[in-house]
Enzyme design. Structure first.
Site, PDB file in Angstrom:
ATOM      1  N   SER A 166       0.849  -1.199   0.000  1.00  0.00           N
ATOM      2  CA  SER A 166       0.000   0.000   0.000  1.00  0.00           C
ATOM      3  C   SER A 166       0.882   1.246   0.000  1.00  0.00           C
ATOM      4  O   SER A 166       1.560   1.507  -0.987  1.00  0.00           O
ATOM      5  CB  SER A 166      -0.968  -0.056   1.180  1.00  0.00           C
ATOM      6  OG  SER A 166      -2.010   0.878   1.032  1.00  0.00           O
ATOM      7  N   HIS A 184      -4.684  -2.253  -3.577  1.00  0.00           N
ATOM      8  CA  HIS A 184      -6.030  -2.666  -3.131  1.00  0.00           C
ATOM      9  C   HIS A 184      -7.028  -2.563  -4.294  1.00  0.00           C
ATOM     10  O   HIS A 184      -8.164  -2.132  -4.132  1.00  0.00           O
ATOM     11  CB  HIS A 184      -6.514  -1.794  -1.963  1.00  0.00           C
ATOM     12  CG  HIS A 184      -5.547  -1.671  -0.843  1.00  0.00           C
ATOM     13  ND1 HIS A 184      -5.100  -2.760  -0.130  1.00  0.00           N
ATOM     14  CD2 HIS A 184      -4.942  -0.576  -0.296  1.00  0.00           C
ATOM     15  CE1 HIS A 184      -4.249  -2.342   0.813  1.00  0.00           C
ATOM     16  NE2 HIS A 184      -4.140  -1.030   0.727  1.00  0.00           N
TER      17      HIS A 184
END
Length: 245
Positions: A135, A171
């Site tokens: 991330s 994601h």
């Protein structure tokens, strides 16, 4: 070069860790085993960095526990309330692999630049230290992507280190704002074309070349996102190599 003889980055969309059967603990996934194998070391030195989480002590401890039983030498770097090692640059260069956790990528980059860590990480990458992260810890090595650093509404962010001259999506299959915003920002030219990863998928680069995607989730994918001109974007799905758990 160094340990592995090449400059590697493993940018993970999600799935670095999994819940453990031990109470309130986590386990490292095969994505991190893949990254450690890139070091070429029998007992690699793994440096954990949780700047994007505000150096939260509980999270750092969980990450240590995630490698319990692995043949790795784990240490960590924090900047709150001051660096926990006398020479952060030396610590970074001593590692075989760096893992950067998720959190706020905007805060992460501001602090790295304040402390000169961005320059140290670039030096380490060029010397063969494997850079990895999930991330925020994936976005930071790229030109940028989209982030919730400023609130729940995702925003385009283009203040990354740009070791990799691409945008990055994380994601990608788990948060509905991610895909359309990345496509819009590439189509508009706010971000360059790049790569995106579903949960459980890692993007492996050697130097600045994308080599392959790897995954711990069947049915999860990576993607190439390209600007076609005239405000249009094209997305190509990439089949990852499924890793053994």
């Amino acid at each position: 070069m160094s340990r592995s003889g090449q400059s590697h980055i493993l940018a993970i969309g999600g799935g670095s860790f999994r819940p453990s059967r031990r109470h309130n603990q986590i386990e490292a996934s095969a994505l991190l085993r893949y990254g450690l194998d890139l070091t070429g070391q029998d007992r690699p030195k793994l440096g954990l960095v949780a700047t994007a989480m505000g150096d939260a002590a509980d999270w750092v401890l969980k990450m240590y526990g995630a490698f319990s039983g692995w043949d790795v030498e784990v240490s960590h770097l924090t900047v709150f309330p001051m660096p926990n090692v006398p020479d952060p640059r030396a610590w970074i260069l001593e590692q075989d692999m760096i893992y950067v956790s998720g959190g706020s990528v905007a805060n992460l980059m501001a602090l790295w630049r304040l402390h000169g860590l961005d320059e140290a990480f670039e030096e380490a990458w060029r010397s063969g230290v494997v850079l990895s992260g999930q991330s925020a810890g994936a976005l930071c090595w790229h030109v940028g992507g989209n982030t919730d650093s400023f609130g729940p509404e995702l925003r385009v962010w283009a203040e990354g280190m740009a070791l990799l001259p691409y945008s990055c999506g994380v994601h990608y299959n788990a948060e509905p704002q991610r895909r359309p915003l990345l496509q819009e920002s590439v189509a508009s030219g706010e971000l360059p074309g790049g790569y995106a990863a579903d949960e459980g998928v890692g993007l492996h680069y050697v130097g600045t070349d994308f080599i392959q995607a790897v995954s711990v989730e069947a049915g999860a994918y990576a993607y190439r996102v390209e600007n076609e001109g005239a405000g249009r974007v094209k997305e190509f799905r990439i089949e990852p190599r499924l890793l053994t758990p």
